[in-house]
Design a protein around this motif. Structure first.
Motif, mmCIF file in Angstrom:
data_model
loop_
_atom_site.group_PDB
_atom_site.id
_atom_site.type_symbol
_atom_site.label_atom_id
_atom_site.label_comp_id
_atom_site.label_asym_id
_atom_site.label_seq_id
_atom_site.Cartn_x
_atom_site.Cartn_y
_atom_site.Cartn_z
ATOM 1 N N PRO A 62 0.896 -1.391 0.116
ATOM 2 C CA PRO A 62 -0.050 0.097 0.153
ATOM 3 C C PRO A 62 0.928 1.298 -0.004
ATOM 4 O O PRO A 62 0.497 2.106 -0.646
ATOM 5 N N ALA A 63 2.009 1.219 0.701
ATOM 6 C CA ALA A 63 2.671 2.248 0.826
ATOM 7 C C ALA A 63 3.427 2.936 -0.826
ATOM 8 O O ALA A 63 3.396 3.927 -0.915
ATOM 9 N N ASN A 64 3.738 1.525 -1.116
ATOM 10 C CA ASN A 64 4.389 1.930 -2.625
ATOM 11 C C ASN A 64 3.351 2.294 -3.655
ATOM 12 O O ASN A 64 3.816 3.110 -4.431
ATOM 13 N N LEU A 65 2.169 1.895 -3.666
ATOM 14 C CA LEU A 65 1.135 2.290 -4.501
ATOM 15 C C LEU A 65 0.874 3.688 -4.139
ATOM 16 O O LEU A 65 0.462 4.478 -4.999
ATOM 17 N N LEU A 66 0.641 4.217 -2.743
ATOM 18 C CA LEU A 66 0.566 5.633 -2.658
ATOM 19 C C LEU A 66 1.524 6.421 -3.186
ATOM 20 O O LEU A 66 1.332 7.572 -3.572
ATOM 21 N N VAL A 67 2.619 5.885 -3.237
ATOM 22 C CA VAL A 67 4.236 6.797 -3.602
ATOM 23 C C VAL A 67 3.949 7.046 -5.206
ATOM 24 O O VAL A 67 4.025 7.891 -5.786
ATOM 25 N N ILE A 68 3.356 5.924 -5.839
ATOM 26 C CA ILE A 68 3.366 5.887 -7.367
ATOM 27 C C ILE A 68 2.134 7.066 -7.602
ATOM 28 O O ILE A 68 2.139 7.459 -8.439
ATOM 29 N N ALA A 69 1.161 6.915 -6.697
ATOM 30 C CA ALA A 69 0.023 7.627 -6.885
ATOM 31 C C ALA A 69 0.413 9.232 -6.899
ATOM 32 O O ALA A 69 0.020 10.067 -7.703
ATOM 33 N N ILE A 70 1.103 9.542 -5.655
ATOM 34 C CA ILE A 70 1.627 10.928 -5.472
ATOM 35 C C ILE A 70 2.711 11.351 -6.792
ATOM 36 O O ILE A 70 2.513 12.351 -7.131
ATOM 37 N N LEU A 71 3.380 10.329 -7.215
ATOM 38 C CA LEU A 71 4.394 10.746 -8.293
ATOM 39 C C LEU A 71 3.367 10.984 -9.486
ATOM 40 O O LEU A 71 3.857 12.137 -10.339
ATOM 41 N N ILE A 72 2.640 10.228 -9.740
ATOM 42 C CA ILE A 72 1.495 10.676 -11.012
ATOM 43 C C ILE A 72 0.855 11.848 -10.846
ATOM 44 O O ILE A 72 0.751 12.653 -11.719
ATOM 45 N N SER A 73 0.339 12.276 -9.629
ATOM 46 C CA SER A 73 -0.240 13.441 -9.327
ATOM 47 C C SER A 73 0.508 14.762 -9.544
ATOM 48 O O SER A 73 0.045 15.886 -9.724
#
Length: 323
Positions: A62-73
């Motif tokens: 979940p933490a890595n998925l959140l990191v990817i979502a933040i980078l995309i945003s």
């Protein structure tokens, strides 16, 4: 030593074909695939590694998925290291997803094909983490110590090319790990981890020294941007020391341990610290953010208030004189 746990999960590093007249006897007495094969009396290190890998599944994915979502945003205003962070998070997610399959195969399926896929994921973790962290350190190193050169190399094509190179090295290493039987192959990982660890330490120490020195004459406070960069590099240095120092300190001295002790205790414990980086790295990135997107503001405020209250209590206790 075969890197990242493949030496102790019931699969020998090399297999010698049995004599023809002994094939039937070997088939009749073949031991079932077992996670504790040869380590029944020393299971603590293996269980320790498996426990930390389970943490990667529960927290790390979940933490890595959140990191990817933040980078995309943040793609409209990206940092130069975002592509390395995104690739690192993707690889950590892949490694975490393979952990449940590894556990099921170890205790239920006993499939050699699944085991080959798991060995490939271990090769990915062995290589991608140190190399992408080294790329991040290189990016920060050039930005701080050689700003003119950095301004000329800010185009994304340079980072894409470097990422492609890392992927090629990672997949080549992982494929060789799956094939097995290569002479002195285990020394490749030892050399890689020693080289990347040394490089990351040198880069981060030079960056911290340069940022500390850049305060200027008569200035006690660092520029806010440089202060933020200082904290970022300091966090990376903490990750490098916590996750990579144990294998760097243990693995070069393999010959000083008994073979079973190294395979069943020293090796899995060393790799456990390396594997848990899949959770620590994204958490450190999220902690550094002023505001975490996609999370309720109440949760963030509650966490911040608890953290500030705890720090205030510690400060008041420190200032209170002892009776």
């Amino acid at each position: 030593m075969e890197s990242n746990s493949s030496a102790f999960y019931g699969v020998p590093s090399c297999t010698t074909p049995p004599p023809v007249n002994a094939t039937a006897f070997a088939n009749a007495t073949t031991k079932p695939f077992s996670v504790f094969d040869g380590c029944e009396q020393m299971v603590e290190g293996i269980l320790f590694d498996l426990t930390l890998q389970c943490i990667n599944v529960i927290v790390g994915i979940p933490a890595n998925l959140l990191v990817i979502a933040i980078l995309i945003s943040n793609c409209k205003n990206p940092s130069t290291s975002d592509i390395f962070l995104g690739c690192l998070a993707f690889m950590d997610i892949y490694f975490g997803v393979m952990t449940p399959l590894s556990l099921i195969n170890l205790y239920h399926w006993h499939s050699k094909d699944v085991w080959s896929a798991i060995k490939f994921s271990y090769g990915v973790k062995d290589t991608s983490g140190p190399l992408f962290l080294s790329c991040i350190c290189l990016d920060r190193f050039i930005a701080v110590l050689f700003p003119i050169m950095f301004s000329q190399l800010k185009h994304v094509k340079y980072r894409v090319s470097l990422s492609v190179l890392v992927f090629c090295l990672t997949f080549a290493y992982s494929a060789a790990k799956v094939v097995g039987g290569l002479p002195n192959f285990e020394k490749v990982f030892t050399g890689e981890i020693l080289a990347t660890f040394t490089w990351m330490i040198i880069c981060n120490v030079c960056i911290l020294w340069a940022l500390k020195r850049s305060r200027g004459v008569g200035k006690n406070e660092m520029h806010p941007m440089k202060k933020r960069a200082f904290k970022t590099v300091l966090y990376i240095l903490m990750i490098v020391v916590c996750n990579y120092l144990p294998p760097v300190a243990l693995f070069p001295f393999e010959d000083y341990y008994a073979p079973d002790v190294f395979r069943c205790s020293v090796q899995p414990v060393g790799f456990a610290f390396l594997n848990i980086s899949s959770t620590i790295q994204p958490l450190v990135y999220l902690v550094r953010l002023d505001k975490v997107p996609f999370l309720p503001e109440s949760c963030v405020q509650k966490f911040c208030s608890c953290t500030s209250a705890e720090s205030n209590n510690k400060t008041s206790e420190a200032k209170t004189p002892a009776a």
